[in-house]
Design an enzyme around this catalytic site. Structure first.
Site, PDB file in Angstrom:
ATOM      1  N   ASP A   1      -3.078 -10.467  -7.077  1.00 21.18           N
ATOM      2  CA  ASP A   1      -2.923 -11.324  -5.493  1.00 21.18           C
ATOM      3  C   ASP A   1      -2.782 -13.064  -6.425  1.00 21.18           C
ATOM      4  O   ASP A   1      -3.323 -13.821  -7.226  1.00 21.18           O
ATOM      5  CB  ASP A   1      -4.483 -11.574  -5.591  1.00 21.18           C
ATOM      6  CG  ASP A   1      -3.937 -11.706  -3.884  1.00 21.18           C
ATOM      7  OD1 ASP A   1      -3.153 -11.456  -3.430  1.00 21.18           O
ATOM      8  OD2 ASP A   1      -4.963 -11.638  -3.266  1.00 21.18           O
TER       9      ASP A   1
ATOM     10  N   THR B   1      -1.446   0.196   0.444  1.00 21.83           N
ATOM     11  CA  THR B   1      -1.520   1.986   2.133  1.00 21.83           C
ATOM     12  C   THR B   1      -1.163   0.183   2.584  1.00 21.83           C
ATOM     13  O   THR B   1      -0.704   0.399   3.462  1.00 21.83           O
ATOM     14  CB  THR B   1      -2.387   2.186   2.129  1.00 21.83           C
ATOM     15  OG1 THR B   1      -3.567   1.702   2.066  1.00 21.83           O
ATOM     16  CG2 THR B   1      -2.140   4.046   0.467  1.00 21.83           C
TER      17      THR B   1
ATOM     18  N   ASN C   1      -0.272  -3.118   2.512  1.00 15.09           N
ATOM     19  CA  ASN C   1       0.784  -3.847   1.945  1.00 15.09           C
ATOM     20  C   ASN C   1       2.559  -2.998   2.962  1.00 15.09           C
ATOM     21  O   ASN C   1       3.018  -3.925   2.920  1.00 15.09           O
ATOM     22  CB  ASN C   1       1.429  -4.290   0.143  1.00 15.09           C
ATOM     23  CG  ASN C   1       0.659  -4.737  -0.288  1.00 15.09           C
ATOM     24  OD1 ASN C   1       0.516  -4.449  -1.160  1.00 15.09           O
ATOM     25  ND2 ASN C   1      -0.573  -6.026   0.620  1.00 15.09           N
TER      26      ASN C   1
END
Ligand code: IPE
Ligand code: IPE
Ligand code: MG
Length: 269
Positions: free
Chosen positions: A49, A95, A97
């Protein structure tokens, strides 16, 4: 005696701090050596991230952060392989994103596909097997085919297994598992009362992969973002403020060294 226990605790945390300082002072080579001298976690999972923030801080478009993030991923695959990590799972696209702006999503898709394809020679050379966990529906067919080629090409490799979590959601994975088990129950192959943890585990995308020993998240967010919800029940956590493009082999070894100093109690004493 209360005060005694208290002072033991204080001594313990002082020792931990000293250990942390000592590890922080080591370079990549020394850390790698140290890590290799102790049992290495078999499975390391990473929530990569902070690409967007890395780019924004520099006045670049977010996709530039993703491109830089790919370079980090390459470094981390090499570094993990070098110390004998058996399974490395990288969270590449969730899912959730899909809710990002369309151009970021489509550029990410293309970037991921191209990256995976360009890595095939090195994966073969390193004997690394690429696997994908996540749902295939919703992924553009060209991207799916491109990635599938590399998954097929590396299928027989016997070295490190590299799992790319792509269009992955922990809850979707559990739903898919429950549906598979429900079908087995309906067809009379499984008794509802007999459903065990093993049955759930074997119905997951990660059926034959051991649960992660260590989960790393970069960029300092203190959350799981729908990652490996079932599998991380007893996984050790390491969260660093480093943004993913700034993470490197040294940072990976630092996390593993910390992990190696922990006592995993699994609910015992
Ligand atoms: C992680 O970086 C990569 C993906 C989720 C694909 P982000 O894009 O989430 O970066 P931040 O969190 O916005 O900085
Ligand atoms: C998690 O990061 C997903 C990936 C790293 C692929 P996000 O950036 O999507 O997570 P949130 O939105 O901060 O929870
Ligand atoms: Mg993010």
């Amino acid at each position: 005696m209360r005060w005694r226990r208290g002072s033991t605790k204080a001594a313990e945390s002082e020792r931990d701090e000293r250990t942390a300082e000592r590890l922080d002072a080591l370079g990549e080579r020394e850390l790698a050596e140290l890590v290799r001298s102790q049992p290495v976690p078999a499975h390391v999972a990473i929530i990569m991230d902070g690409n967007g923030r890395w780019a924004t801080q520099r006045g670049y478009p977010r996709i530039a952060g993703h491109r830089e993030g790919v370079k980090t991923a390459r470094k981390i695959v090499r570094a993990a392989d070098a110390v004998g990590v058996r399974y490395l799972t990288l969270y590449a696209f969730s899912t959730e994103n899909w809710t990002r702006p369309e151009d970021e999503v489509s550029m990410l898709m293309t970037l991921l596909e191209h990256t995976v394809q360009s890595e095939l020679p090195e994966l073969m050379e390193r004997n690394v097997r690429l696997r994908v966990i996540g749902r295939t529906d919703g992924v553009p067919s060209g991207v799916r085919r491109g990635i599938a080629k590399v998954v097929d090409g590396t299928r027989a490799n016997t070295g490190m297994q590299l799992m790319m979590a792509f269009n992955y959601g922990g809850r979707d994975e559990l739903l898919d598992a429950f549906r598979r088990l429900a079908v087995e129950v309906r067809d009379g192959r499984l008794e509802p009362e007999a459903i065990s943890e093993k049955d759930v585990s074997r119905a997951l995308y990660t059926a034959d992969i051991p649960d992660p020993d260590l989960l790393i998240r970069t960029s300092g967010e203190m959350r799981l973002s729908n990652f490996l919800l079932w599998q991380i029940a007893y996984t050790e956590l390491w969260i660093t403020r480093d943004l993913w493009p700034d993470f490197d082999g040294r940072a990976l070894y630092r996390a593993i060294a910390d992990f190696q100093g922990r006592t995993r109690r699994f609910g015992g004493v």
